[in-house]
Motif scaffolding. Structure first.
Motif, short mmCIF file in Angstrom:
data_model
loop_
_atom_site.label_atom_id
_atom_site.label_comp_id
_atom_site.label_asym_id
_atom_site.label_seq_id
_atom_site.Cartn_x
_atom_site.Cartn_y
_atom_site.Cartn_z
N UNK A 83 0.86 -1.18 0.00
CA UNK A 83 0.00 0.00 0.00
C UNK A 83 0.89 1.23 0.00
N UNK A 84 0.40 2.31 -0.58
CA UNK A 84 1.10 3.58 -0.50
C UNK A 84 0.78 4.23 0.83
N UNK A 85 1.79 4.79 1.48
CA UNK A 85 1.60 5.53 2.72
C UNK A 85 1.45 7.00 2.37
N UNK A 86 0.33 7.60 2.75
CA UNK A 86 0.02 8.98 2.39
C UNK A 86 0.30 9.88 3.57
N UNK A 87 1.10 10.92 3.37
CA UNK A 87 1.44 11.86 4.43
C UNK A 87 0.25 12.75 4.75
N UNK A 88 0.36 13.52 5.83
CA UNK A 88 -0.75 14.38 6.26
C UNK A 88 -1.05 15.48 5.25
N UNK A 89 -0.05 15.88 4.45
CA UNK A 89 -0.29 16.92 3.44
C UNK A 89 -0.82 16.36 2.14
N UNK A 90 -1.06 15.06 2.09
CA UNK A 90 -1.60 14.43 0.89
C UNK A 90 -0.56 13.87 -0.05
N UNK A 91 0.71 14.10 0.23
CA UNK A 91 1.77 13.57 -0.62
C UNK A 91 2.09 12.12 -0.27
N UNK A 92 2.87 11.48 -1.13
CA UNK A 92 3.25 10.09 -0.91
C UNK A 92 4.45 10.04 0.04
N UNK A 93 4.26 9.42 1.19
CA UNK A 93 5.33 9.32 2.19
C UNK A 93 6.21 8.10 1.94
N UNK A 94 5.70 7.11 1.24
CA UNK A 94 6.46 5.89 0.99
C UNK A 94 5.52 4.72 0.76
N UNK A 95 5.95 3.55 1.19
CA UNK A 95 5.21 2.33 0.94
C UNK A 95 5.21 1.49 2.22
N UNK A 96 4.15 0.74 2.44
CA UNK A 96 4.08 -0.20 3.55
C UNK A 96 3.77 -1.58 2.99
N UNK A 97 4.28 -2.59 3.67
CA UNK A 97 4.06 -3.97 3.22
C UNK A 97 3.32 -4.75 4.30
N UNK A 98 2.53 -5.71 3.87
CA UNK A 98 1.79 -6.55 4.81
C UNK A 98 2.75 -7.35 5.69
N UNK A 99 3.87 -7.77 5.13
CA UNK A 99 4.85 -8.53 5.92
C UNK A 99 5.34 -7.73 7.12
N UNK A 100 5.66 -6.44 6.90
CA UNK A 100 6.13 -5.60 7.99
C UNK A 100 5.05 -5.40 9.04
N UNK A 101 3.81 -5.22 8.58
CA UNK A 101 2.71 -5.01 9.52
C UNK A 101 2.49 -6.24 10.39
N UNK A 102 2.48 -7.42 9.77
CA UNK A 102 2.24 -8.64 10.53
C UNK A 102 3.40 -8.93 11.47
N UNK A 103 4.63 -8.61 11.06
CA UNK A 103 5.78 -8.79 11.94
C UNK A 103 5.65 -7.94 13.19
N UNK A 104 5.12 -6.73 13.01
CA UNK A 104 4.91 -5.83 14.16
C UNK A 104 3.89 -6.41 15.13
N UNK A 105 2.88 -7.08 14.60
CA UNK A 105 1.84 -7.62 15.45
C UNK A 105 2.30 -8.82 16.26
N UNK A 106 3.29 -9.58 15.78
CA UNK A 106 3.66 -10.82 16.46
C UNK A 106 5.05 -10.80 17.06
N UNK A 107 5.78 -9.69 16.94
CA UNK A 107 7.16 -9.63 17.43
C UNK A 107 7.25 -8.68 18.60
N UNK A 108 7.92 -9.11 19.67
CA UNK A 108 8.20 -8.24 20.81
C UNK A 108 9.45 -7.44 20.51
#
Length: 338
Positions: free
Chosen positions: A312-337
């Motif tokens: 997914x594209x990460x959208x900054x508060x000003x409406x510009x493109x801040x970068x990209x996020x991946x499902x792998x990184x998100x799921x790793x955050x949910x299961x990793x201490x």
């Protein structure tokens, strides 16, 4: 009633009280998946425990009925027997008969209350909380027999309770309908640590897991400069070459913009090359959602799943493109201490 018979009745009532207390706490604390695994291997007791959890409201009513019956029995039988036994020796000490009887009653009440709290309440409760699945399977079969025998009475008690709750605007809920909020779970975890049931590291694991879904995406955004992309007109071979050079399986399409962001998977490029298709990256690509960087991790995961997308594209508060996020990184955050 003689002292010997009274002592036997007292022991039986204490055991019965402890049985109902332990069953109540065990069925509430037991982890259903573990019981289901045991039941799948042919464990009848685990199946009975699951049945008790499935109708938890009736189960708790049965436990409370049993506890009440045993407590009343201790008051009706045990205290008078011990008081009658203590009255003569206290009277022999020189106290008037009335005062001796009152003193004996107070001592008997204190003694029976102590036994009731320690043997009939606290000890079985602690055992059930410490070993919930084991205690649930040990106690489930006899308890289910009691519930079956007392079901008409329990149904009446449960129905009366539900009518009373509805009268004051409370809708009764069954166990499977009750959901715990993160705040409730955090409070349970902290109380468990205070009681010594879990260690500090386990508390950290639990609180981190509870906090992770609400954490913002900002720390997980891949900067724009690090996004691997290919042109919309790239051939399957060019997609494969880019994947081999960068080690990325998914690549964004350059120039697609925030509102029409798309990505291509190297797998589709391999399939197109194997079939000899004359196609482009755009034809092989899939749309990806745009998610604000302030979105919580848990909500972002739900958005990606709804769009069947790993990027997914990460959208900054000003409406510009801040970068990209991946499902792998998100799921790793949910299961990793961390």
């Amino acid at each position: 009633m003689s002292l010997a018979l009274g002592a036997l009745v007292t022991v039986a009532l204490l055991i019965g009280n402890g049985f109902f207390v332990a069953t109540e706490f065990a069925l509430v604390a037991a982890r259903r998946p573990r019981l289901e695994q045991t039941a799948a291997r042919g464990g009848r007791a685990a199946g009975a425990a699951i049945a008790g959890i499935d109708e938890l409201s009736l189960t708790l009513a049965g436990a409370q009925l049993g506890i009440t019956m045993c407590s009343l029995g201790l008051g009706l039988v045990s205290e008078p027997v011990f008081a009658a036994t203590l009255t003569p020796p206290i009277h022999a000490l020189g106290l008037p008969e009335g005062a001796a009887h009152a003193a004996a009653f107070v001592l008997a009440l204190a003694f029976v209350t102590f036994l009731h709290m320690v043997v009939g309440e606290m000890a079985p409760k602690s055992w059930a909380i410490t070993y919930p699945e084991r205690s649930a399977t040990v106690l489930a079969l006899p308890f289910r027999a009691f519930v079956t025998a007392a079901r008409p009475v329990l149904a009446l008690l449960n129905g009366s309770t539900n009518l009373m709750l509805r009268a004051i605007g409370v809708q009764p809920a069954w166990s499977q309908e009750v959901a715990r909020t993160p705040e409730q779970l955090r409070s349970i975890a902290e109380e468990s640590r205070r009681l010594g049931l879990i260690e500090d590291t386990e508390l950290t694991l639990l609180t981190t897991a509870l906090d992770a879904p609400r954490a913002p995406l900002s720390g997980l955004v891949v900067p724009v400069a690090e996004i691997v992309s290919v042109s919309a007109s790239a051939t399957p071979q060019e997609i494969i070459d880019t994947a081999a050079r960068t080690g990325r399986l998914r690549m964004m399409l350059r120039g697609s913009g925030r509102r029409a962001a798309r990505m291509v998977h190297v797998r589709d490029a391999y399939l197109a090359r194997a079939r000899g298709l004359d196609t482009t990256a755009r034809a092989l690509s899939h749309p990806v959602p745009a998610i604000p960087v302030g979105t919580p991790v848990g909500e972002a995961v739900a958005t990606l799943k709804a769009h069947h997308s790993h990027l997914a594209l990460a959208v900054a508060s000003d409406g510009g493109i801040a970068g990209m996020i991946t499902l792998d990184d998100l799921l790793t955050t949910l299961v990793t201490v961390r």
